[in-house]
Write a protein that holds these residues in place. Structure first.
Motif, PDB file in Angstrom:
ATOM      1  N   LYS A  26       0.852  -1.181   0.000  1.00  0.00           N
ATOM      2  CA  LYS A  26       0.000   0.000   0.000  1.00  0.00           C
ATOM      3  C   LYS A  26       0.891   1.235   0.000  1.00  0.00           C
ATOM      4  N   ARG A  27       1.266   1.619  -1.156  1.00  0.00           N
ATOM      5  CA  ARG A  27       2.085   2.821  -1.272  1.00  0.00           C
ATOM      6  C   ARG A  27       1.177   3.994  -1.594  1.00  0.00           C
ATOM      7  N   PHE A  28       1.514   5.110  -0.991  1.00  0.00           N
ATOM      8  CA  PHE A  28       0.744   6.325  -1.236  1.00  0.00           C
ATOM      9  C   PHE A  28       1.439   7.098  -2.362  1.00  0.00           C
ATOM     10  N   ASN A  29       0.722   7.334  -3.429  1.00  0.00           N
ATOM     11  CA  ASN A  29       1.268   8.097  -4.553  1.00  0.00           C
ATOM     12  C   ASN A  29       0.703   9.510  -4.496  1.00  0.00           C
ATOM     13  N   ALA A  30       1.605  10.474  -4.282  1.00  0.00           N
ATOM     14  CA  ALA A  30       1.180  11.874  -4.252  1.00  0.00           C
ATOM     15  C   ALA A  30       0.981  12.348  -5.691  1.00  0.00           C
ATOM     16  N   GLU A  31      -0.121  13.011  -5.912  1.00  0.00           N
ATOM     17  CA  GLU A  31      -0.442  13.481  -7.254  1.00  0.00           C
ATOM     18  C   GLU A  31      -0.944  14.913  -7.168  1.00  0.00           C
ATOM     19  N   ILE A  32      -0.488  15.721  -8.079  1.00  0.00           N
ATOM     20  CA  ILE A  32      -0.930  17.118  -8.121  1.00  0.00           C
ATOM     21  C   ILE A  32      -1.727  17.303  -9.403  1.00  0.00           C
ATOM     22  N   ALA A  33      -2.925  17.782  -9.258  1.00  0.00           N
ATOM     23  CA  ALA A  33      -3.766  18.012 -10.423  1.00  0.00           C
ATOM     24  C   ALA A  33      -3.373  19.343 -11.059  1.00  0.00           C
ATOM     25  N   THR A  34      -2.848  19.295 -12.260  1.00  0.00           N
ATOM     26  CA  THR A  34      -2.373  20.504 -12.927  1.00  0.00           C
ATOM     27  C   THR A  34      -3.240  20.899 -14.118  1.00  0.00           C
ATOM     28  N   SER A  35      -4.314  20.251 -14.320  1.00  0.00           N
ATOM     29  CA  SER A  35      -5.144  20.577 -15.482  1.00  0.00           C
ATOM     30  C   SER A  35      -5.771  21.968 -15.350  1.00  0.00           C
ATOM     31  N   SER A  36      -6.130  22.370 -14.163  1.00  0.00           N
ATOM     32  CA  SER A  36      -6.717  23.698 -13.990  1.00  0.00           C
ATOM     33  C   SER A  36      -5.660  24.798 -14.017  1.00  0.00           C
ATOM     34  N   LEU A  37      -4.404  24.460 -13.712  1.00  0.00           N
ATOM     35  CA  LEU A  37      -3.351  25.468 -13.738  1.00  0.00           C
ATOM     36  C   LEU A  37      -3.099  25.987 -15.152  1.00  0.00           C
ATOM     37  N   SER A  38      -3.197  25.131 -16.129  1.00  0.00           N
ATOM     38  CA  SER A  38      -2.989  25.595 -17.505  1.00  0.00           C
ATOM     39  C   SER A  38      -4.104  26.550 -17.924  1.00  0.00           C
ATOM     40  N   ASP A  39      -5.318  26.317 -17.474  1.00  0.00           N
ATOM     41  CA  ASP A  39      -6.414  27.239 -17.772  1.00  0.00           C
ATOM     42  C   ASP A  39      -6.184  28.594 -17.113  1.00  0.00           C
ATOM     43  N   ILE A  40      -5.739  28.574 -15.884  1.00  0.00           N
ATOM     44  CA  ILE A  40      -5.474  29.820 -15.165  1.00  0.00           C
ATOM     45  C   ILE A  40      -4.351  30.589 -15.841  1.00  0.00           C
ATOM     46  N   MET A  41      -3.292  29.917 -16.246  1.00  0.00           N
ATOM     47  CA  MET A  41      -2.180  30.580 -16.928  1.00  0.00           C
ATOM     48  C   MET A  41      -2.632  31.176 -18.259  1.00  0.00           C
ATOM     49  N   PHE A  42      -3.494  30.485 -18.977  1.00  0.00           N
ATOM     50  CA  PHE A  42      -4.014  31.004 -20.243  1.00  0.00           C
ATOM     51  C   PHE A  42      -4.802  32.286 -20.003  1.00  0.00           C
ATOM     52  N   PHE A  43      -5.662  32.306 -19.007  1.00  0.00           N
ATOM     53  CA  PHE A  43      -6.450  33.502 -18.717  1.00  0.00           C
ATOM     54  C   PHE A  43      -5.570  34.666 -18.252  1.00  0.00           C
ATOM     55  N   LEU A  44      -4.538  34.383 -17.475  1.00  0.00           N
ATOM     56  CA  LEU A  44      -3.613  35.434 -17.059  1.00  0.00           C
ATOM     57  C   LEU A  44      -2.861  36.012 -18.254  1.00  0.00           C
ATOM     58  N   LEU A  45      -2.427  35.156 -19.150  1.00  0.00           N
ATOM     59  CA  LEU A  45      -1.738  35.616 -20.348  1.00  0.00           C
ATOM     60  C   LEU A  45      -2.657  36.487 -21.195  1.00  0.00           C
ATOM     61  N   LEU A  46      -3.870  36.060 -21.364  1.00  0.00           N
ATOM     62  CA  LEU A  46      -4.843  36.825 -22.129  1.00  0.00           C
ATOM     63  C   LEU A  46      -5.126  38.175 -21.471  1.00  0.00           C
ATOM     64  N   PHE A  47      -5.242  38.182 -20.161  1.00  0.00           N
ATOM     65  CA  PHE A  47      -5.487  39.415 -19.419  1.00  0.00           C
ATOM     66  C   PHE A  47      -4.344  40.410 -19.620  1.00  0.00           C
ATOM     67  N   PHE A  48      -3.098  39.964 -19.502  1.00  0.00           N
ATOM     68  CA  PHE A  48      -1.966  40.862 -19.642  1.00  0.00           C
ATOM     69  C   PHE A  48      -1.795  41.350 -21.071  1.00  0.00           C
ATOM     70  N   ILE A  49      -2.139  40.555 -22.047  1.00  0.00           N
ATOM     71  CA  ILE A  49      -2.071  41.008 -23.445  1.00  0.00           C
ATOM     72  C   ILE A  49      -3.089  42.115 -23.679  1.00  0.00           C
ATOM     73  N   ILE A  50      -4.280  41.954 -23.165  1.00  0.00           N
ATOM     74  CA  ILE A  50      -5.319  42.968 -23.350  1.00  0.00           C
ATOM     75  C   ILE A  50      -4.950  44.253 -22.617  1.00  0.00           C
ATOM     76  N   ILE A  51      -4.440  44.150 -21.405  1.00  0.00           N
ATOM     77  CA  ILE A  51      -4.067  45.327 -20.625  1.00  0.00           C
ATOM     78  C   ILE A  51      -2.897  46.064 -21.276  1.00  0.00           C
ATOM     79  N   SER A  52      -1.951  45.341 -21.851  1.00  0.00           N
ATOM     80  CA  SER A  52      -0.795  46.004 -22.457  1.00  0.00           C
ATOM     81  C   SER A  52      -1.184  46.794 -23.704  1.00  0.00           C
TER      82      SER A  52
END
Length: 131
Positions: free
Chosen positions: A7-33
């Protein structure tokens, strides 16, 4: 006989939502610039070898090719230019007036505007575009 289960515990980080957040941040900074300088009237500026950028308090004075004067996108007649410019300036702050004048206007048009600055001891800067 004791059977050990693995019974080994495998630590897992869900990164699927991080790519969405990064995309929205990139879009926000492009519009603001693109909205960084909304007080600019489009015109062809004189060219210079070096440009200096400033972060001071700025007032934009634009002169179009048909000799219409704009102070921060507000149309002003040349007769009222001095009063309108002095009304925009705050004596408590060190402000600079950026003159945006097309490259093909006469030098006398620029001198007429600069004489207002000399008369009232104002700091004027001529906007240029890179070569």
């Amino acid at each position: 006989m004791a059977i050990k289960r693995n019974k080994r515990f495998n630590a897992e980080i869900a990164t699927s939502s991080l790519s969405d957040i990064m995309f929205f941040l990139l879009l926000f900074f492009i519009i603001i610039s693109t909205l960084a300088n909304p007080n600019v009237i489009k015109m062809t500026l004189p060219k210079a070898e070096s440009n200096e950028k400033t972060n001071k308090q700025l007032i934009t004075l634009s002169v179009t090719e048909d000799k219409q004067f704009y102070i921060d996108k507000e149309l002003t007649a040349f007769d009222n230019l001095e009063q309108s410019l002095l009304a925009k300036l705050d004596p408590a702050k060190e402000q600079t007036v950026v003159i945006r004048i097309p490259y093909n206007l006469q030098v006398q048009d620029l001198v007429d505007v600069l004489q207002i600055g000399v008369k009232h001891n104002l700091k004027f800067v001529i906007a240029t575009s890179a070569q």
